[in-house]
Motif scaffolding. Structure first.
Motif, PDB file in Angstrom:
ATOM      1  N   PHE A 225       0.993  -1.231  -0.020  1.00 36.70           N
ATOM      2  CA  PHE A 225      -0.041  -0.020   0.053  1.00 36.70           C
ATOM      3  C   PHE A 225       0.880   1.235   0.054  1.00 36.70           C
ATOM      4  O   PHE A 225       0.345   2.135  -0.368  1.00 36.70           O
ATOM      5  N   GLY A 226       2.094   1.188   0.496  1.00 36.29           N
ATOM      6  CA  GLY A 226       2.976   2.211   0.496  1.00 36.29           C
ATOM      7  C   GLY A 226       3.065   3.094   1.602  1.00 36.29           C
ATOM      8  O   GLY A 226       3.967   3.763   2.222  1.00 36.29           O
ATOM      9  N   SER A 227       1.744   3.339   2.151  1.00 36.32           N
ATOM     10  CA  SER A 227       1.709   4.328   3.373  1.00 36.32           C
ATOM     11  C   SER A 227       0.245   4.180   4.003  1.00 36.32           C
ATOM     12  O   SER A 227      -0.774   3.781   3.329  1.00 36.32           O
ATOM     13  N   LYS A 228       0.144   4.754   5.265  1.00 30.51           N
ATOM     14  CA  LYS A 228      -1.092   4.839   5.859  1.00 30.51           C
ATOM     15  C   LYS A 228      -2.017   5.650   5.332  1.00 30.51           C
ATOM     16  O   LYS A 228      -3.250   5.266   5.040  1.00 30.51           O
ATOM     17  N   GLU A 229      -1.523   6.762   4.670  1.00 27.00           N
ATOM     18  CA  GLU A 229      -2.186   7.903   3.984  1.00 27.00           C
ATOM     19  C   GLU A 229      -3.070   7.192   2.785  1.00 27.00           C
ATOM     20  O   GLU A 229      -4.303   7.468   2.326  1.00 27.00           O
ATOM     21  N   ALA A 230      -2.113   6.256   2.115  1.00 29.07           N
ATOM     22  CA  ALA A 230      -2.619   5.641   0.798  1.00 29.07           C
ATOM     23  C   ALA A 230      -3.787   4.842   1.164  1.00 29.07           C
ATOM     24  O   ALA A 230      -4.773   4.684   0.323  1.00 29.07           O
ATOM     25  N   ILE A 231      -3.604   4.025   2.377  1.00 34.02           N
ATOM     26  CA  ILE A 231      -4.902   3.194   2.647  1.00 34.02           C
ATOM     27  C   ILE A 231      -6.050   3.959   2.840  1.00 34.02           C
ATOM     28  O   ILE A 231      -7.188   3.776   2.414  1.00 34.02           O
ATOM     29  N   PHE A 232      -6.071   5.139   3.599  1.00 35.20           N
ATOM     30  CA  PHE A 232      -7.004   6.038   4.001  1.00 35.20           C
ATOM     31  C   PHE A 232      -7.698   6.425   2.593  1.00 35.20           C
ATOM     32  O   PHE A 232      -8.827   6.692   2.442  1.00 35.20           O
ATOM     33  N   GLN A 233      -6.808   7.316   1.557  1.00 35.97           N
ATOM     34  CA  GLN A 233      -7.500   7.669   0.353  1.00 35.97           C
ATOM     35  C   GLN A 233      -7.872   6.501  -0.409  1.00 35.97           C
ATOM     36  O   GLN A 233      -8.973   6.594  -0.983  1.00 35.97           O
ATOM     37  N   ARG A 234      -7.477   5.398  -0.427  1.00 38.37           N
ATOM     38  CA  ARG A 234      -8.043   4.172  -1.063  1.00 38.37           C
ATOM     39  C   ARG A 234      -9.243   3.941  -0.431  1.00 38.37           C
ATOM     40  O   ARG A 234     -10.313   3.568  -1.397  1.00 38.37           O
ATOM     41  N   LEU A 235      -9.654   4.002   0.683  1.00 34.53           N
ATOM     42  CA  LEU A 235     -11.043   3.828   1.253  1.00 34.53           C
ATOM     43  C   LEU A 235     -12.036   4.801   0.745  1.00 34.53           C
ATOM     44  O   LEU A 235     -13.147   4.782   0.617  1.00 34.53           O
ATOM     45  N   ILE A 236     -11.404   6.133   0.987  1.00 32.45           N
ATOM     46  CA  ILE A 236     -12.497   7.237   0.414  1.00 32.45           C
ATOM     47  C   ILE A 236     -12.817   6.956  -0.903  1.00 32.45           C
ATOM     48  O   ILE A 236     -14.050   7.124  -1.486  1.00 32.45           O
TER      49      ILE A 236
END
Length: 220
Positions: free
Chosen positions: A56-67
């Motif tokens: 996923f690369g980063s925690k923020e990338a996961i957050f953005q993916r969910l949105i």
């Protein structure tokens, strides 16, 4: 044989990705972004933190993916809400719009809470573009129908495009409070009564026909 092996590996990878996103959604929506760590997500998924970063690369990338996944789901042409929008039959479609929005909120409670997390912790950085484009998107969908109503003389002097957006946002807000915040009857009445009352106001207004109130001007 190799192709079958690759297929099984891809399937396992997809299952693992789905699991990560489910866990991350639960953690982000219940305890916020800052309080959720990649280690927490990894441990809940029985994965290593390194593997999580690799995919996923980063925690923020996961957050953005969910949105992004949430926007993608509700933007699907087969989604009930998109079918209402595609019909562009405002204000005759308000009952159908309310039903579709109630369904949308019920099915996406955790994802909707991410919007509030984003506003509080990121000043809306991950959702801003959606709202920036909202007026143009509504105009593209509803514009021709509203122009037709204008030609037929069916509209009052209020801006019908504003009315469409107000209706959509009010219904989302109403059902978010009911379902995401857990506050039923916050209007002091059953949900259907509140929605019916709102629809009557939108269609008929508050004042009697022929009466109007001018907005007070500012004295300089």
């Amino acid at each position: 044989m190799p192709r079958g092996t690759n297929g099984r590996q891809a399937e396992r990878s997809e299952v693992a990705t789905t699991r990560v996103l489910e866990v991350a959604l639960d953690l982000f929506s219940t305890q916020g972004y800052g309080a959720t760590s990649m280690r927490q997500i990894a441990e809940a998924c029985d994965q290593s933190t390194g593997n999580l970063y690799h995919h996923f690369g980063s925690k923020e990338a996961i957050f953005q993916r969910l949105i992004d996944d949430y926007w993608e789901r509700i933007s699907d042409p087969e989604h009930p809400l998109q079918k209402v929008f595609a019909g562009a039959n405002f204000p005759d479609d308000l009952e159908e719009m309310a039903e579709a929005i109630e369904f949308t909120v019920e099915e996406n409670k955790a994802s909707i809470l991410l919007i509030f997390v984003d506003v509080i912790e990121h000043q809306g950085r991950h959702v801003r573009s959606f709202y920036e484009d909202m007026a143009d998107n509504f105009k593209a969908v509803y514009g021709p129908h509203l122009e037709q109503l204008e030609r037929e003389g069916r509209l009052a002097d209020a801006d019908p495009l504003v009315a469409v957006m107000v209706a959509t946002r009010w219904l989302f807000y109403f059902f978010m409070v009911e379902k995401c915040f857990g506050v039923p009857m916050h209007f002091g009445m059953e949900a259907q009564q509140a929605v019916d009352g709102f629809i009557r106001i939108l269609r008929n207004g508050v004042l009697r026909r022929g009466e109007s109130v001018e907005a007070p001007g500012l004295e300089i």
